[in-house]
Design a protein around this motif. Sequence first.
Motif, PDB file in Angstrom:
ATOM      1  N   GLY A 277      25.230 -14.452  29.917  1.00  0.00           N
ATOM      2  CA  GLY A 277      25.136 -13.951  31.967  1.00  0.00           C
ATOM      3  C   GLY A 277      25.575 -12.717  31.585  1.00  0.00           C
ATOM      4  N   SER A 278      26.109 -12.103  32.857  1.00  0.00           N
ATOM      5  CA  SER A 278      26.351 -10.834  33.088  1.00  0.00           C
ATOM      6  C   SER A 278      28.591 -10.619  33.110  1.00  0.00           C
ATOM      7  N   PHE A 279      28.261  -9.437  32.802  1.00  0.00           N
ATOM      8  CA  PHE A 279      29.925  -8.975  32.782  1.00  0.00           C
ATOM      9  C   PHE A 279      30.400  -8.129  33.784  1.00  0.00           C
ATOM     10  N   LEU A 280      31.495  -7.341  33.621  1.00  0.00           N
ATOM     11  CA  LEU A 280      31.879  -6.353  34.362  1.00  0.00           C
ATOM     12  C   LEU A 280      33.456  -6.024  33.788  1.00  0.00           C
ATOM     13  N   THR A 281      33.409  -4.618  33.480  1.00  0.00           N
ATOM     14  CA  THR A 281      34.441  -4.544  32.281  1.00  0.00           C
ATOM     15  C   THR A 281      34.719  -3.134  33.117  1.00  0.00           C
ATOM     16  N   TYR A 282      36.595  -3.390  33.430  1.00  0.00           N
ATOM     17  CA  TYR A 282      37.147  -1.415  33.570  1.00  0.00           C
ATOM     18  C   TYR A 282      38.251  -1.277  32.469  1.00  0.00           C
ATOM     19  N   ILE A 283      37.387   0.021  31.805  1.00  0.00           N
ATOM     20  CA  ILE A 283      38.970   0.335  31.148  1.00  0.00           C
ATOM     21  C   ILE A 283      39.482   1.471  31.892  1.00  0.00           C
ATOM     22  N   ILE A 284      40.994   1.566  31.416  1.00  0.00           N
ATOM     23  CA  ILE A 284      41.802   2.233  32.968  1.00  0.00           C
ATOM     24  C   ILE A 284      42.860   2.300  32.056  1.00  0.00           C
ATOM     25  N   ASN A 285      42.641   4.409  31.943  1.00  0.00           N
ATOM     26  CA  ASN A 285      43.762   4.917  31.430  1.00  0.00           C
ATOM     27  C   ASN A 285      45.305   4.527  32.111  1.00  0.00           C
ATOM     28  N   ASP A 286      45.991   4.294  31.581  1.00  0.00           N
ATOM     29  CA  ASP A 286      46.934   3.531  31.998  1.00  0.00           C
ATOM     30  C   ASP A 286      48.572   4.180  31.484  1.00  0.00           C
ATOM     31  N   LYS A 287      48.131   5.575  32.506  1.00  0.00           N
ATOM     32  CA  LYS A 287      49.024   6.280  31.741  1.00  0.00           C
ATOM     33  C   LYS A 287      50.732   5.419  31.760  1.00  0.00           C
ATOM     34  N   LEU A 288      50.637   5.253  33.249  1.00  0.00           N
ATOM     35  CA  LEU A 288      52.441   4.606  32.926  1.00  0.00           C
ATOM     36  C   LEU A 288      52.310   3.441  31.672  1.00  0.00           C
ATOM     37  N   LYS A 289      52.089   3.547  30.497  1.00  0.00           N
ATOM     38  CA  LYS A 289      52.483   1.954  29.458  1.00  0.00           C
ATOM     39  C   LYS A 289      51.239   3.379  28.797  1.00  0.00           C
TER      40      LYS A 289
END
Length: 323
Positions: A277-289
């Motif tokens: 199937g399909s996937f969508l991923t976000y790798i987020i630069n979470d500076k707060l944590k």
Amino acid sequence: MFLLVGVMVLSSCKEKTRSERYLPPSTGAVNSLMVVMDNELWQGAVGDKVREVFARPVLATPQVEPMFSLTQVPPQVFSGAVSHSRSVLYIEQDTLSIGHVKTNVYATPQKVAVVKGGNYNELVANLEKVTEEAIKAFKTNEIAETQKRLKRSLNKESDLMDELGIELSIPSAYRVGKHEDNFVWIDRQIPKGNMNIIAYAMPSNAFANDSTFVKDIIKMRDSVGKLYIPGPDVPGKTTYMITEQAFAPYVFPAEVNGMKAAEVRGIWEMSGYPMAGSFLTYIINDKLKDRKLILEGFIFKPSANKRDDLLELEAILKTVKVK
């Protein structure tokens, strides 16, 4: 003097009335685009160019699906309810040569891409000039409209906040299916399959090597799949989710609710079992944590279109708030 003041007030009222004129709510199915152009243009080379650009295949779906579902009408039909479409592409052969995107012309929210030119070359040149801006505007509008619809009834489970300190606007049809240390899996049953959201965190220095970025993403996804996302029970085999081995995923720079991120689109499959199937991923630069926050949506919906489901998952993931 009093007459002058009266004229000025009246003029001001008229200007206010014009600037605050009523606009009906826009309409249209998700990922639909109303194309307004003469039938002759639509059936010719200009129409071919429109289809090539706006009905191009969606990335990373097992079936070939168009980016937008196109509906063409001639200008003389474009009035009343038809003009209330949320996304409009208006193409006209004219002495004026332009290509731009306008907002809330006939309804709200609405984006109208206007392309005019005196001949084929001018029309195509102006179409190409405005294409990326128009696609971005249409997609942003679709995400906002989808988020508005999703918020009508929200899931109130606190697992994401308790485990990762984040909030997502997730519809109540989704339920938490798995909650472990640094991992939350939320899913929704749909006809012929399911839609899934997973969330976890990685160290802030993960993916430090640009030259191995894509390989590191695949390694991360495959290891998480082996730990947390099992496939069907098959005697003598261990089945779990991996990234499709035949093709590398697409990776783009992105921004998610004000945070820098990488957007990854690809195909997942099951190691040891014929599922995909399909996937969508976000790798987020979470500076707060001080971490990399990983949000992923994936779909199991065999032999069915997934474009609109991917839009729903994208809309959900982009509501993330770090607390």
